[in-house]
Design an enzyme around this catalytic site. Structure first.
Site, short mmCIF file in Angstrom:
data_model
loop_
_atom_site.label_atom_id
_atom_site.label_comp_id
_atom_site.label_asym_id
_atom_site.label_seq_id
_atom_site.Cartn_x
_atom_site.Cartn_y
_atom_site.Cartn_z
CG ASN A 67 -9.49 8.13 3.97
OD1 ASN A 67 -10.28 7.21 4.41
ND2 ASN A 67 -9.82 9.12 3.02
CG ASN A 104 -21.17 6.46 0.23
OD1 ASN A 104 -21.05 5.66 -0.66
ND2 ASN A 104 -20.45 6.34 1.28
CB CYS A 149 9.94 1.36 17.81
SG CYS A 149 10.98 -0.25 18.51
CB CYS A 185 15.45 -0.31 20.77
SG CYS A 185 14.05 -0.61 20.32
N GLY A 230 -17.72 9.50 1.70
CA GLY A 230 -17.11 8.29 1.21
C GLY A 230 -16.84 7.21 2.36
CG HIS A 281 -8.75 4.68 11.51
ND1 HIS A 281 -9.85 4.28 10.59
CD2 HIS A 281 -9.58 4.68 12.75
CE1 HIS A 281 -11.08 4.08 11.52
NE2 HIS A 281 -10.80 4.40 12.49
NE ARG A 284 -3.60 0.00 2.48
CZ ARG A 284 -4.05 0.08 3.75
NH1 ARG A 284 -4.09 -0.65 4.28
NH2 ARG A 284 -4.64 1.33 4.10
CG ASP A 324 -5.12 8.60 1.60
OD1 ASP A 324 -5.33 9.54 2.30
OD2 ASP A 324 -6.24 7.89 1.10
C1 BJW Z 1 -17.63 6.47 -2.65
C2 BJW Z 1 -16.62 6.46 -3.72
C3 BJW Z 1 -16.74 7.59 -4.35
C4 BJW Z 1 -16.62 4.46 -2.97
N1 BJW Z 1 -17.33 8.94 -3.88
N2 BJW Z 1 -18.25 7.69 -2.03
C5 BJW Z 1 -19.33 -4.66 16.96
C6 BJW Z 1 -20.07 -3.66 16.90
C7 BJW Z 1 -19.47 -2.35 16.99
C8 BJW Z 1 -18.06 -2.35 17.11
C9 BJW Z 1 -17.42 -3.33 17.09
C10 BJW Z 1 -17.84 -4.57 17.12
N3 BJW Z 1 -16.80 -5.37 17.02
C11 BJW Z 1 -15.72 -4.84 17.04
C12 BJW Z 1 -15.86 -3.35 17.12
C13 BJW Z 1 -15.15 -2.28 17.15
C14 BJW Z 1 -14.43 -2.12 15.71
C15 BJW Z 1 -15.39 -2.09 14.78
O1 BJW Z 1 -15.94 -0.98 14.60
N4 BJW Z 1 -15.68 -3.02 13.96
C16 BJW Z 1 -16.66 -3.24 13.08
C17 BJW Z 1 -16.09 -3.37 11.72
C18 BJW Z 1 -17.84 -3.91 13.57
N5 BJW Z 1 -13.45 -1.04 15.92
C19 BJW Z 1 -12.20 -1.09 16.47
O2 BJW Z 1 -11.78 -2.10 16.78
C20 BJW Z 1 -11.72 0.39 16.64
N6 BJW Z 1 -11.28 0.39 18.01
C21 BJW Z 1 -11.87 0.25 19.10
O3 BJW Z 1 -12.92 0.12 19.07
O4 BJW Z 1 -11.24 0.32 20.42
C22 BJW Z 1 -11.91 0.12 21.51
C23 BJW Z 1 -11.22 -1.20 21.85
C24 BJW Z 1 -10.13 -1.29 22.54
C25 BJW Z 1 -9.67 -2.48 22.99
C26 BJW Z 1 -10.57 -3.61 22.89
C27 BJW Z 1 -11.63 -3.67 22.17
C28 BJW Z 1 -12.14 -2.43 21.84
C29 BJW Z 1 -10.36 0.30 15.93
C30 BJW Z 1 -10.79 0.59 14.38
C31 BJW Z 1 -9.79 0.84 13.26
C32 BJW Z 1 -10.03 0.57 11.89
N7 BJW Z 1 -8.97 0.63 11.25
C33 BJW Z 1 -8.94 0.49 9.74
C34 BJW Z 1 -7.92 -0.48 9.08
C35 BJW Z 1 -6.65 -0.01 9.39
C36 BJW Z 1 -6.37 1.16 8.24
C37 BJW Z 1 -5.50 0.53 7.14
O5 BJW Z 1 -4.92 -0.52 7.20
O6 BJW Z 1 -5.49 1.22 6.20
O7 BJW Z 1 -9.22 1.53 9.17
S1 BJW Z 1 -10.47 -0.76 9.31
C38 BJW Z 1 -10.95 0.17 7.88
O8 BJW Z 1 -11.93 0.68 8.02
C39 BJW Z 1 -9.86 1.35 7.78
C40 BJW Z 1 -10.76 2.42 7.70
O9 BJW Z 1 -10.37 3.78 8.01
C41 BJW Z 1 -12.32 2.09 8.12
C42 BJW Z 1 -13.25 2.74 7.64
O10 BJW Z 1 -13.79 2.29 6.28
P1 BJW Z 1 -14.30 3.30 5.35
O11 BJW Z 1 -13.28 4.55 5.20
O12 BJW Z 1 -15.58 3.59 5.59
O13 BJW Z 1 -14.14 2.71 3.84
P2 BJW Z 1 -15.14 1.44 3.41
O14 BJW Z 1 -14.42 0.85 2.36
O15 BJW Z 1 -16.03 0.75 4.46
O16 BJW Z 1 -16.35 2.32 2.60
C43 BJW Z 1 -16.17 3.17 1.59
C44 BJW Z 1 -17.32 3.93 1.13
O17 BJW Z 1 -16.92 4.94 0.18
C45 BJW Z 1 -18.52 3.20 0.56
O18 BJW Z 1 -19.64 3.43 1.16
C46 BJW Z 1 -18.53 3.40 -0.85
O19 BJW Z 1 -19.89 3.49 -1.22
C47 BJW Z 1 -18.04 4.81 -0.64
N8 BJW Z 1 -17.34 5.14 -2.15
N9 BJW Z 1 -16.18 5.03 -3.93
C48 BJW Z 1 -18.01 8.59 -2.85
N10 BJW Z 1 -15.98 7.76 -5.55
ZN ZN Z 2 12.80 1.04 19.09
#
Ligand code: BJW
Ligand code: ZN
Length: 265
Positions: A113, A224, A138, A161, A198, A130, A78, A115
């Site tokens: 995002n 969206n 580290c 380290c 989005g 995020h 990525r 990026d």
């Molecule tokens: C367009 C378009 C165009 C396309 N124009 N639109 C059950 C219920 C509720 C919550 C939870 C649960 N089980 C677990 C959880 C918690 C969990 C969570 O939410 N999970 C759900 C999936 C159920 N959350 C977490 O774990 C968070 N932490 C937390 O809760 O801490 C408390 C805690 C601590 C200790 C123990 C337990 C809890 C952390 C969440 C971190 C998310 N990170 C990610 C991945 C890392 C990033 C990476 O590698 O890049 O972040 S997940 C991934 O999804 C990424 C994104 O930022 C995030 C959101 O996605 P996004 O941006 O909405 O993208 P898409 O693909 O889903 O949608 C794109 C949209 O664009 C679509 O709607 C399209 O239609 C649209 N689109 N082209 C306009 N041109």
């Molecule tokens: Zn280190």
């Protein structure tokens, strides 16, 4: 050239522009869709798999512990792809809102995002919930470093380290950065208009900012390609590509004289 904006979007665009002109403070929550037109894949939907894995399988501390090579391969790929990517008109429109129409800290951009394209487009007040693909952290001494997009090894090590580095990304089950989260919650609670752009609005706690803003009296405008989990909470839904809709919206703000803004009581 952009595709033309579909006719029946016009009344919704006018209404969104009216709400925008009336607002003193604006916050925007963006997701992967805003970068889709730059060529960055989204997480869910048709292009949502990476080598057959869902993001939930590679973006967790457990995945990194069990298979750091796999996780680093995902992130290295990525990072490399980002070298060929530029912000699109949607990013630039959001930057213009901040720079020209909602100055003095009245515009807050909250992004899921990783990026860095919002800053690249000129947005200044950006809260990254995020993390960021350009940074490493580290696993030993916790040092955070901006590595730009330079190639990193298969299992990069800390220069200080010697321990394994990880991407400075918030994975599932991890807490969001406290400062960014608190500032985002404050922005949602104090804005008159909350733009949701989005994002599928399924990942928490980021998605909870939408009902929080609404509870505090903000109007919600969603942009969206399709309806999402947030659509029912929106006052205006603009269904179309953000790279077209956002510039259209900003054009309407630019073109008309700004009436007196109302502040929420
Ligand atoms: C367009 C378009 C165009 C396309 N124009 N639109 C059950 C219920 C509720 C919550 C939870 C649960 N089980 C677990 C959880 C918690 C969990 C969570 O939410 N999970 C759900 C999936 C159920 N959350 C977490 O774990 C968070 N932490 C937390 O809760 O801490 C408390 C805690 C601590 C200790 C123990 C337990 C809890 C952390 C969440 C971190 C998310 N990170 C990610 C991945 C890392 C990033 C990476 O590698 O890049 O972040 S997940 C991934 O999804 C990424 C994104 O930022 C995030 C959101 O996605 P996004 O941006 O909405 O993208 P898409 O693909 O889903 O949608 C794109 C949209 O664009 C679509 O709607 C399209 O239609 C649209 N689109 N082209 C306009 N041109
Ligand atoms: Zn280190």
């Amino acid at each position: 050239m952009h595709p033309p904006v579909i006719d029946d979007l016009e009344p919704a665009l006018d209404e969104a522009a009216r709400l925008l002109r009336q607002a003193l403070r604006v916050a925007a929550l963006t997701g992967a869709g805003v970068s889709a037109e730059s060529g960055v894949p989204t997480f869910r939907g048709a292009d949502g798999l990476w080598e057959g894995h869902r993001v939930e399988e590679v973006a967790t501390p457990m995945a990194f512990r069990d298979n750091p090579e796999l996780v680093w391969r995902f992130y290295n790929q990525r990072r490399e792809r980002l070298t060929a990517v530029q912000p699109n008109p949607g990013h630039f429109a959001l930057a213009e809102l901040e720079a020209k129409h909602f100055q003095d800290g009245r515009f807050t951009l909250v992004t899921q995002n990783v990026d860095g394209l919002h800053r690249q487009a000129g947005s200044r007040r950006v809260l990254e919930l995020h993390g960021n693909l350009r940074r490493t952290r580290c696993t030993g001494c916790a040092e955070i470093k901006d590595r730009g997009l330079e190639p990193l090894g298969d299992l990069p090590e800390c220069g200080q380290c010697g321990e394994l580095l990880r991407p400075d990304i918030v994975w599932f089950h991890e807490m969001l950065p406290e400062d960014a989260w608190e500032a985002a919650a404050e922005a949602a609670a104090t804005c008159e208009l909350f733009l949701v752009v989005g994002t599928s609005a399924v990942v928490y706690p980021a998605a909870s900012l939408i009902p929080a803003a609404r509870r505090s009296g903000a109007k919600i405008v969603e942009i969206n390609l399709a309806a999402t989990d947030a659509s029912h909470a929106a006052d205006v839904c603009l269904h179309g590509p953000s790279g077209v809709i956002l510039p259209e919206l900003v054009k309407r703000i630019r073109d008309k004289n700004q009436p007196h803004r109302v502040q929420r009581t």
